[in-house]
Design a protein around this motif. Structure first.
Motif, PDB file in Angstrom:
ATOM      1  N   ASN A  65     -13.802   0.746  -0.864  1.00  0.00           N
ATOM      2  CA  ASN A  65     -12.656   0.614  -1.751  1.00  0.00           C
ATOM      3  C   ASN A  65     -13.075  -0.098  -3.029  1.00  0.00           C
ATOM      4  O   ASN A  65     -14.131  -0.738  -3.077  1.00  0.00           O
ATOM      5  CB  ASN A  65     -11.499  -0.120  -1.054  1.00  0.00           C
ATOM      6  CG  ASN A  65     -11.921  -1.466  -0.523  1.00  0.00           C
ATOM      7  OD1 ASN A  65     -12.164  -2.386  -1.280  1.00  0.00           O
ATOM      8  ND2 ASN A  65     -12.022  -1.584   0.800  1.00  0.00           N
ATOM      9  N   PHE A  93      -3.474   3.605  -2.397  1.00  0.00           N
ATOM     10  CA  PHE A  93      -3.385   2.750  -3.570  1.00  0.00           C
ATOM     11  C   PHE A  93      -2.699   1.461  -3.153  1.00  0.00           C
ATOM     12  O   PHE A  93      -1.855   1.461  -2.257  1.00  0.00           O
ATOM     13  CB  PHE A  93      -2.584   3.433  -4.689  1.00  0.00           C
ATOM     14  CG  PHE A  93      -3.270   4.634  -5.253  1.00  0.00           C
ATOM     15  CD1 PHE A  93      -4.107   4.509  -6.344  1.00  0.00           C
ATOM     16  CD2 PHE A  93      -3.073   5.888  -4.692  1.00  0.00           C
ATOM     17  CE1 PHE A  93      -4.743   5.616  -6.873  1.00  0.00           C
ATOM     18  CE2 PHE A  93      -3.704   7.000  -5.214  1.00  0.00           C
ATOM     19  CZ  PHE A  93      -4.543   6.866  -6.304  1.00  0.00           C
ATOM     20  N   ASN A  95       0.844  -1.199   0.000  1.00  0.00           N
ATOM     21  CA  ASN A  95       0.000   0.000   0.000  1.00  0.00           C
ATOM     22  C   ASN A  95       0.876   1.243   0.000  1.00  0.00           C
ATOM     23  O   ASN A  95       1.909   1.276   0.659  1.00  0.00           O
ATOM     24  CB  ASN A  95      -0.883   0.053   1.250  1.00  0.00           C
ATOM     25  CG  ASN A  95      -1.866  -1.079   1.300  1.00  0.00           C
ATOM     26  OD1 ASN A  95      -2.370  -1.529   0.283  1.00  0.00           O
ATOM     27  ND2 ASN A  95      -2.163  -1.560   2.494  1.00  0.00           N
ATOM     28  N   TYR A  99      -7.796   0.826  -4.838  1.00  0.00           N
ATOM     29  CA  TYR A  99      -7.889   2.260  -4.559  1.00  0.00           C
ATOM     30  C   TYR A  99      -8.907   2.475  -3.440  1.00  0.00           C
ATOM     31  O   TYR A  99      -9.987   1.879  -3.452  1.00  0.00           O
ATOM     32  CB  TYR A  99      -8.337   3.000  -5.820  1.00  0.00           C
ATOM     33  CG  TYR A  99      -8.753   4.424  -5.592  1.00  0.00           C
ATOM     34  CD1 TYR A  99      -7.802   5.421  -5.385  1.00  0.00           C
ATOM     35  CD2 TYR A  99     -10.088   4.777  -5.570  1.00  0.00           C
ATOM     36  CE1 TYR A  99      -8.188   6.739  -5.168  1.00  0.00           C
ATOM     37  CE2 TYR A  99     -10.482   6.088  -5.363  1.00  0.00           C
ATOM     38  CZ  TYR A  99      -9.531   7.065  -5.167  1.00  0.00           C
ATOM     39  OH  TYR A  99      -9.909   8.357  -4.953  1.00  0.00           O
ATOM     40  N   ALA A 157      -5.610   9.425  -0.780  1.00  0.00           N
ATOM     41  CA  ALA A 157      -6.074   8.080  -1.099  1.00  0.00           C
ATOM     42  C   ALA A 157      -4.997   7.044  -0.791  1.00  0.00           C
ATOM     43  O   ALA A 157      -3.825   7.363  -0.659  1.00  0.00           O
ATOM     44  CB  ALA A 157      -6.467   7.996  -2.562  1.00  0.00           C
TER      45      ALA A 157
END
Length: 116
Positions: free
Chosen positions: A81, A27, A19, A73, A25
């Motif tokens: 998500n 990802f 991650n 995401y 955000a």
């Protein structure tokens, strides 16, 4: 006419996931093996539908394995998500058939909720 087999599997996917945080955000990218067991299936050939057979007496093996790649995401402002994934089968699932190597390939979209 085309031959279309539909097989239903249950899968286990142990995955290593990385991650990273960018702007507002999260990802993620994940990679790992999958192990699957066929629960059943049907074959459609020339308009006729029939159940698939598995095991030593059947045309297909029940077990399958391969690799999965996952991209995800999640915005910081929500627990929801979204992700996409693809799987590439490494096992010939119909070894007794016409000599071809029949391997599974799939892709999917997932929508999830993270409990915090």
């Amino acid at each position: 006419s085309t031959d279309q087999a539909l097989i239903w599997y249950v899968e286990i996917v142990p995955m290593a996931r990385y991650n990273w945080f960018l702007n507002s955000a999260i990802f993620s990218i994940g990679l790992g093996p999958y192990f699957a067991y066929a629960l059943g299936g049907t074959d459609k050939f020339e308009g006729k539908k029939e159940k698939l057979t598995f095991g030593k007496e059947g045309d297909f093996t029940r077990g399958d394995y391969g690799a999965q790649l996952h991209l995800g995401y999640q915005p910081y402002s929500t627990n929801f998500n979204i992700g996409i994934f693809t799987e590439i089968g490494l096992k010939n699932i119909a070894p007794g058939a016409d000599g071809d190597k029949d391997k599974n390939q799939s892709f999917g979209l997932e929508i999830g909720y993270t409990f915090r």
